[in-house]
Motif scaffolding. Structure first.
Motif, PDB file in Angstrom:
ATOM      1  N   LEU A  89       3.286   1.745   2.292  1.00  0.00           N
ATOM      2  CA  LEU A  89       2.259   1.170   1.724  1.00  0.00           C
ATOM      3  C   LEU A  89       1.532   1.641   2.926  1.00  0.00           C
ATOM      4  O   LEU A  89       1.639   1.711   3.955  1.00  0.00           O
ATOM      5  CB  LEU A  89       2.029  -0.201   1.908  1.00  0.00           C
ATOM      6  CG  LEU A  89       0.502  -0.670   1.142  1.00  0.00           C
ATOM      7  CD1 LEU A  89       0.227   0.055  -0.274  1.00  0.00           C
ATOM      8  CD2 LEU A  89       0.309  -1.996   1.342  1.00  0.00           C
ATOM      9  N   ARG A  90       0.357   2.751   2.393  1.00  0.00           N
ATOM     10  CA  ARG A  90      -0.403   3.386   2.910  1.00  0.00           C
ATOM     11  C   ARG A  90      -1.697   2.639   2.669  1.00  0.00           C
ATOM     12  O   ARG A  90      -2.360   1.799   1.812  1.00  0.00           O
ATOM     13  CB  ARG A  90      -0.809   4.386   3.036  1.00  0.00           C
ATOM     14  CG  ARG A  90      -2.193   5.320   3.619  1.00  0.00           C
ATOM     15  CD  ARG A  90      -2.832   7.158   3.084  1.00  0.00           C
ATOM     16  NE  ARG A  90      -2.049   7.466   2.445  1.00  0.00           N
ATOM     17  CZ  ARG A  90      -2.473   7.973   0.991  1.00  0.00           C
ATOM     18  NH1 ARG A  90      -3.314   8.027   0.653  1.00  0.00           N
ATOM     19  NH2 ARG A  90      -1.191   8.938   0.169  1.00  0.00           N
ATOM     20  N   SER A 116      -6.433  17.937   7.965  1.00  0.00           N
ATOM     21  CA  SER A 116      -6.520  16.795   7.261  1.00  0.00           C
ATOM     22  C   SER A 116      -5.579  17.628   6.066  1.00  0.00           C
ATOM     23  O   SER A 116      -4.908  17.105   4.769  1.00  0.00           O
ATOM     24  CB  SER A 116      -7.503  17.082   5.877  1.00  0.00           C
ATOM     25  OG  SER A 116      -8.044  18.857   5.966  1.00  0.00           O
ATOM     26  N   ASP A 117      -5.099  18.717   5.810  1.00  0.00           N
ATOM     27  CA  ASP A 117      -3.595  19.112   4.772  1.00  0.00           C
ATOM     28  C   ASP A 117      -2.658  18.516   5.617  1.00  0.00           C
ATOM     29  O   ASP A 117      -1.462  19.568   5.080  1.00  0.00           O
ATOM     30  CB  ASP A 117      -4.272  20.630   5.088  1.00  0.00           C
ATOM     31  CG  ASP A 117      -3.155  21.635   6.755  1.00  0.00           C
ATOM     32  OD1 ASP A 117      -3.841  20.865   7.496  1.00  0.00           O
ATOM     33  OD2 ASP A 117      -3.463  22.812   6.014  1.00  0.00           O
ATOM     34  N   SER A 118      -1.538  18.391   7.122  1.00  0.00           N
ATOM     35  CA  SER A 118      -1.028  17.750   7.207  1.00  0.00           C
ATOM     36  C   SER A 118      -0.074  16.748   6.684  1.00  0.00           C
ATOM     37  O   SER A 118      -0.605  16.589   5.422  1.00  0.00           O
ATOM     38  CB  SER A 118      -0.964  17.132   9.254  1.00  0.00           C
ATOM     39  OG  SER A 118      -1.494  17.820   9.650  1.00  0.00           O
ATOM     40  N   LEU A 119       1.125  16.918   6.417  1.00  0.00           N
ATOM     41  CA  LEU A 119       2.191  16.207   5.944  1.00  0.00           C
ATOM     42  C   LEU A 119       2.530  14.262   7.346  1.00  0.00           C
ATOM     43  O   LEU A 119       2.636  15.145   8.629  1.00  0.00           O
ATOM     44  CB  LEU A 119       3.502  16.300   5.720  1.00  0.00           C
ATOM     45  CG  LEU A 119       3.452  17.754   4.529  1.00  0.00           C
ATOM     46  CD1 LEU A 119       4.619  18.550   4.010  1.00  0.00           C
ATOM     47  CD2 LEU A 119       3.039  16.724   3.002  1.00  0.00           C
ATOM     48  N   ALA A 168       1.220  12.715   1.940  1.00  0.00           N
ATOM     49  CA  ALA A 168       0.443  13.994   2.607  1.00  0.00           C
ATOM     50  C   ALA A 168      -1.076  13.337   1.756  1.00  0.00           C
ATOM     51  O   ALA A 168      -2.022  12.708   1.051  1.00  0.00           O
ATOM     52  CB  ALA A 168       0.244  14.657   1.003  1.00  0.00           C
ATOM     53  N   PRO A 169      -1.908  12.163   3.221  1.00  0.00           N
ATOM     54  CA  PRO A 169      -2.887  11.612   2.687  1.00  0.00           C
ATOM     55  C   PRO A 169      -3.963  12.687   2.809  1.00  0.00           C
ATOM     56  O   PRO A 169      -5.764  11.851   2.265  1.00  0.00           O
ATOM     57  CB  PRO A 169      -2.372  10.725   3.862  1.00  0.00           C
ATOM     58  CG  PRO A 169      -1.918  11.655   5.312  1.00  0.00           C
ATOM     59  CD  PRO A 169      -1.091  12.237   4.326  1.00  0.00           C
ATOM     60  N   ALA A 170      -4.018  13.693   3.495  1.00  0.00           N
ATOM     61  CA  ALA A 170      -5.492  14.585   2.896  1.00  0.00           C
ATOM     62  C   ALA A 170      -6.695  13.964   3.736  1.00  0.00           C
ATOM     63  O   ALA A 170      -7.524  13.857   3.832  1.00  0.00           O
ATOM     64  CB  ALA A 170      -5.990  14.933   1.524  1.00  0.00           C
ATOM     65  N   VAL A 194       1.273   3.363  -2.129  1.00  0.00           N
ATOM     66  CA  VAL A 194       2.761   3.226  -1.828  1.00  0.00           C
ATOM     67  C   VAL A 194       2.969   4.721  -2.093  1.00  0.00           C
ATOM     68  O   VAL A 194       3.185   5.294  -2.781  1.00  0.00           O
ATOM     69  CB  VAL A 194       3.811   2.231  -3.362  1.00  0.00           C
ATOM     70  CG1 VAL A 194       5.295   1.979  -3.045  1.00  0.00           C
ATOM     71  CG2 VAL A 194       2.969   0.644  -3.629  1.00  0.00           C
ATOM     72  N   ILE A 195       4.043   4.306  -0.918  1.00  0.00           N
ATOM     73  CA  ILE A 195       4.682   6.186  -0.791  1.00  0.00           C
ATOM     74  C   ILE A 195       6.291   5.632  -0.753  1.00  0.00           C
ATOM     75  O   ILE A 195       6.614   7.081  -0.967  1.00  0.00           O
ATOM     76  CB  ILE A 195       4.182   7.213   0.963  1.00  0.00           C
ATOM     77  CG1 ILE A 195       4.608   5.891   2.055  1.00  0.00           C
ATOM     78  CG2 ILE A 195       3.078   7.196   0.370  1.00  0.00           C
ATOM     79  CD1 ILE A 195       4.555   7.364   3.465  1.00  0.00           C
TER      80      ILE A 195
END
Length: 174
Positions: free
Chosen positions: A95-96, A66-69, A133-135, A102-103
């Motif tokens: 877009l996510r 969950s902490d990945s980029l 960084a979607p967590a 929007v990234i």
């Protein structure tokens, strides 16, 4: 009989954690690539609207941590279509899709495609990337979307895999 060592953390001699082993048995090494998803085949999509972003090419990844980029990279070809002898302009965003975040956005501020010439079509390589960084450890789809930025432009089309392009999503451990 094989030998086994059960550990949760491997430390450097200075006391800092170098590798963590999670409950699934996966090694978590900060800064290293956890996984890469590569898409090499897609359908041709065209946007003919200056008011909407189209749902274009996509890649889906399911992060292990969950902490990945997540590093997303789109490397493909596009075509601007419009009126010969006039300015044709277009832009892109990443877009996510799961929560419409929007990234990357070139919505009028940074035009990533611009052509002025005697042809009514212009092919251009599209190489756009962004960090996220979607967590989350849920499946995430990233979409590259195109938008027309001038009245003289009638379409933005991304090509099928004619030119050897690819779309990548890479998970980087933190």
């Amino acid at each position: 009989m094989a030998s086994e060592i059960g550990v949760q953390t491997i430390q450097h001699t200075n006391g800092t954690d170098a590798i963590t082993i999670n409950s699934s048995g996966h090694a978590h090494i900060p800064g290293h690539t956890v996984q890469v998803v590569r898409v090499t085949s897609w359908s041709q999509v065209e946007n003919t609207s200056s008011s909407d972003w189209n749902n274009n090419q996509a890649v889906t990844i399911t992060p292990k941590y969950s902490d990945s980029l997540i590093y997303v990279a789109f490397n493909l070809h596009a075509r601007l279509r419009g009126t010969s002898g006039t300015e044709m302009r277009g832009g892109w965003r990443i877009l996510r899709a799961s929560d419409s975040t929007v990234i990357f956005n070139s919505d009028g501020t940074v035009e990533t495609m611009h052509y002025h010439g005697s042809n009514n079509e212009f092919d251009i390589p599209v190489m756009i990337s962004a960090w996220d960084a979607p967590a989350s450890t849920s499946s995430i789809t990233y979409r590259l979307q195109g938008k027309i930025h001038s009245s003289n432009t009638s379409g933005i089309r991304t090509f099928a895999n004619t030119f050897g392009g690819a779309i990548y999503a890479m998970e980087i451990a933190q």
